[in-house]
Design an enzyme around this catalytic site. Structure first.
Site, short mmCIF file in Angstrom:
data_model
loop_
_atom_site.label_atom_id
_atom_site.label_comp_id
_atom_site.label_asym_id
_atom_site.label_seq_id
_atom_site.Cartn_x
_atom_site.Cartn_y
_atom_site.Cartn_z
CD1 TRP A 150 7.94 10.86 -1.29
CD2 TRP A 150 8.31 13.03 -1.47
NE1 TRP A 150 8.80 11.40 -0.31
CE2 TRP A 150 9.64 12.65 -0.42
CE3 TRP A 150 8.98 13.84 -2.65
CZ2 TRP A 150 10.41 13.58 -0.25
CZ3 TRP A 150 9.87 14.47 -2.25
CH2 TRP A 150 10.54 14.74 -1.10
CG ASN A 151 12.64 12.01 -5.75
OD1 ASN A 151 12.16 10.48 -5.64
ND2 ASN A 151 13.66 13.01 -5.29
N PRO A 176 5.00 5.69 -3.64
CG PRO A 176 5.73 7.66 -5.26
CD PRO A 176 5.05 6.31 -5.30
CD GLU A 177 3.32 4.12 0.51
OE1 GLU A 177 3.62 5.38 0.54
OE2 GLU A 177 2.74 3.39 0.35
N GLY A 227 15.52 6.11 -1.55
CA GLY A 227 14.71 6.69 -0.67
C GLY A 227 16.11 7.06 -0.25
CB SER A 228 16.02 8.97 3.67
OG SER A 228 15.23 7.72 4.15
CD GLU A 249 20.05 3.67 -7.42
OE1 GLU A 249 20.92 4.91 -7.79
OE2 GLU A 249 20.45 2.73 -8.22
CG LEU A 250 20.31 4.05 -0.22
CD1 LEU A 250 20.93 3.52 0.28
CD2 LEU A 250 18.82 3.95 -0.08
CB CYS A 283 18.86 11.84 -4.77
SG CYS A 283 18.21 10.45 -6.44
CD GLU A 380 19.53 13.65 0.34
OE1 GLU A 380 19.54 12.75 0.99
OE2 GLU A 380 19.58 13.64 -0.79
P1 NAD Z 1 10.46 9.27 4.33
O1 NAD Z 1 12.10 8.76 5.11
O2 NAD Z 1 9.63 8.97 5.74
O3 NAD Z 1 10.81 9.08 3.24
C1 NAD Z 1 10.92 8.76 2.37
C2 NAD Z 1 10.46 7.94 1.04
O4 NAD Z 1 10.84 6.53 2.15
C3 NAD Z 1 9.27 7.43 0.62
O5 NAD Z 1 9.06 7.73 -0.27
C4 NAD Z 1 8.44 6.89 1.66
O6 NAD Z 1 7.31 6.19 1.60
C5 NAD Z 1 9.60 5.49 1.85
N1 NAD Z 1 10.23 5.31 3.44
C6 NAD Z 1 9.76 5.26 4.16
N2 NAD Z 1 10.26 4.41 5.33
C7 NAD Z 1 9.81 3.28 4.92
C8 NAD Z 1 10.02 2.06 4.76
N3 NAD Z 1 10.69 1.46 5.92
N4 NAD Z 1 9.90 0.80 4.08
C9 NAD Z 1 10.20 1.28 2.58
N5 NAD Z 1 9.34 2.86 2.75
C10 NAD Z 1 10.31 3.45 3.26
O7 NAD Z 1 11.88 10.66 4.54
P2 NAD Z 1 10.44 11.63 3.69
O8 NAD Z 1 9.87 12.81 4.73
O9 NAD Z 1 9.39 11.41 2.36
O10 NAD Z 1 11.68 12.10 2.84
C11 NAD Z 1 13.13 12.68 3.30
C12 NAD Z 1 13.90 12.26 2.88
O11 NAD Z 1 13.61 10.93 1.57
C13 NAD Z 1 15.07 13.07 2.41
O12 NAD Z 1 15.80 14.46 2.72
C14 NAD Z 1 15.72 11.86 1.52
O13 NAD Z 1 16.77 12.02 2.05
C15 NAD Z 1 15.19 10.96 0.83
N6 NAD Z 1 14.43 10.89 -0.18
C16 NAD Z 1 14.89 10.55 -1.17
C17 NAD Z 1 15.29 10.13 -2.66
C18 NAD Z 1 15.55 10.14 -3.63
O14 NAD Z 1 15.84 10.14 -4.84
N7 NAD Z 1 16.96 9.33 -2.91
C19 NAD Z 1 13.81 10.24 -2.87
C20 NAD Z 1 12.72 10.72 -2.16
C21 NAD Z 1 12.84 11.04 -0.76
#
Ligand code: NAD
Length: 475
Positions: A150-151, A176-177, A227-228, A249-250, A283, A380
């Protein structure tokens, strides 16, 4: 008017029609913007089957055809940027100027992939026998599944979509929902640009359920996730168990190294503005600030002064430089970082507490006197919170910068060529920016090492994750 939200499967936009839906919230004021339909398992099956059917012909499409569609999408992105940017600010929160900037730079991503996909080459290997011919072909890997965050809703999705489609793959994308409008707009633009049905499919739902279902499917050949780190490791493990290729891409925890010989005021001002970009939810955000002893006081004063003048508010309001955090979960996340710092006797120099009101606002925050094992120095934050600590020697700061399992981006400010060369050789990071911020252009590779990921997006590396190598020999 906010973006209409649907699924997109086999070239059809599918509305809720009795499916479970999810509210999409404006993070600046908690207003409900729309309702997002969740895909059922039957929808996921249709999306996978449609991507499989489409692959049979799309893999044979000429690079010129793929290029033409990507170019049309680039132009549509520019044409529709004002509307898409407004919707992105509504559901993601970033200031309108940042949303517009994301759109314009993403048009470049589509254009660049349109050019580069015409240059996917194989090679001829000189044989040991003159009658033998040996070729290396690079073929599209097949049906891909992608999960984007979502970022940077538009940016993160277009990079995966353009690389997959340009390589001749088809894909099922889960966007991203929390901030869906920009990804919805991508599906609409590819549709309008004439992409054949099934080449791109878009679904929404409960992320763990959807990713589990799509990755396990025997139709899926490749998984791409942004994502994370913890979620990335989980998805990579599942992909590994089913022998699927991954691009990951984490997260990162980018160190910033400011040396005494740098232009300190310039560095402090540039870094302060860069830190609050997208409210720090980036990120590659500068995350741990190591400032050499003699420059420390001056850097801290200028950095804090710049941040204290940042206008925070609704991203649609003129002059706002930092919007709310993207969703409700981020505010308590910021509070946990600050609380940990307080419990360790650190000094909160600026900010530190949520801004009261309806939206999910957290102010620019500066914290000093942190031990290296504080939460903020090791996990992070993904928000506008900056820890600033001091260092003595080059050896010491390189060791501290490399001490975490992350390896995404890094930033260095120095006027010494010797120092610049040494740190760029020794920093364990996928990207090193010296005296400026230069990452994330379409023509340059973007990606992390260590826990920060596998593979690169952008640059001539962009198609590597979407192609397989086939060796052909004949006599
Ligand atoms: P989160 O870990 O719940 O979600 C992060 C992202 O991953 C969201 O888009 C979510 O939809 C997706 N996601 C989560 N669980 C998933 C799964 N099992 N399968 C597929 N997708 C999944 O946390 P959050 O509160 O939404 O975001 C916080 C953390 O996420 C941040 O601290 C950061 O580390 C990470 N993040 C990283 C990026 C990046 O560009 N690398 C982008 C967004 C969030």
């Amino acid at each position: 008017m906010y973006q209409k939200l649907t699924l997109y499967i086999d070239g059809q936009f599918i509305e809720a029609q009795g499916r479970q839906t999810q509210e999409v919230i404006n993070p600046a004021n908690r207003e409900v913007l729309g309702h997002l339909p969740h895909a059922t398992n039957e929808d996921l099956d249709s999306a996978l089957l449609s991507a499989e059917r489409a692959f049979a012909s799309w893999k044979k499409s000429s690079p010129t055809e793929r290029s033409t569609i990507l170019r049309k999408v680039a132009q549509l992105t520019r044409d529709r940027a004002p509307e898409i940017a407004r919707n992105m600010t509504l559901d993601q929160g970033k200031p309108l100027a940042e949303s517009l900037g994301e759109l314009i730079s993403c048009a470049d991503h589509a254009d660049w992939h349109a050019e580069e996909c015409r240059r996917i080459y194989g090679r001829v290997i000189t044989p040991r026998h003159p009658n033998v011919r040996q070729f290396v072909l690079r073929e599209p890997i097949g049906v891909c599944v992608a999960f984007t965050p979502w970022n940077f809703p538009y940016n993160q999705a277009i990079r995966k979509v353009a690389a997959a489609i340009g390589a001749g793959c088809t894909l099922v994308l889960k966007g991203p929902e929390d901030s869906p409008s920009a990804v919805m707009a991508i599906a609409q633009m590819f549709h309008d640009a004439g992409l054949p049905p099934g080449v791109l499919n878009l679904v929404w739902g409960d992320p763990p359920k959807i990713s589990d279902y799509l990755i396990r499917s025997p139709i899926t050949r490749k998984v791409s996730f942004t994502g994370s780190v913890p979620v990335g490791k989980q998805l990579a493990s599942l992909a590994g168990a089913h022998m699927k290729r991954v691009t990951m891409e984490l997260g990162g925890h980018s160190p910033v190294l400011v040396f005494d010989d740098a232009d300190i005021d310039r560095a402090a001002q540039m870094l302060a503005k860069f830190k609050i970009r997208n409210a720090g939810q980036v990120c590659v955000s500068p995350t741990r600030f190591y400032v050499q002893k003699k420059a420390y006081d001056r850097f801290l004063a200028t950095f804090t002064d710049t941040l204290s003048n940042i206008k925070v508010g609704d991203g649609l309001t003129e002059g706002v430089e930092m919007g709310p955090l993207a969703h409700e979960r981020r505010v308590p996340a910021m509070e946990r970082f600050v609380e940990d710092a307080r419990s360790r006797g650190s000094k909160i120099v600026l900010g530190g507490d949520p801004i009261s009101g309806k939206g999910f606002f957290f102010p620019p925050t500066v914290i000093t006197d942190l031990p290296d094992d504080a939460m903020l120095m090791t996990q992070e934050p993904f928000g506008p919170v900056a820890p600033i600590v001091s260092f003595d020697t080059v050896d010491e700061v390189i060791a501290r910068a490399n001490s975490l399992p992350f390896g995404l981006s890094s930033y260095v400010f120095t006027n010494s060529l010797q120092t610049a060369t040494r740190v760029s050789n020794e920093l364990e990071a996928g990207m090193v920016n010296i005296n400026h911020f230069g990452s994330a252009l379409p023509e340059t590779p973007f990606g992390g090492i260590k826990d920060s990921g596998i593979g690169s997006e952008g640059g001539s590396e962009t198609f590597d994750g979407y192609l397989v190598t086939k060796f052909v020999t004949h006599i």
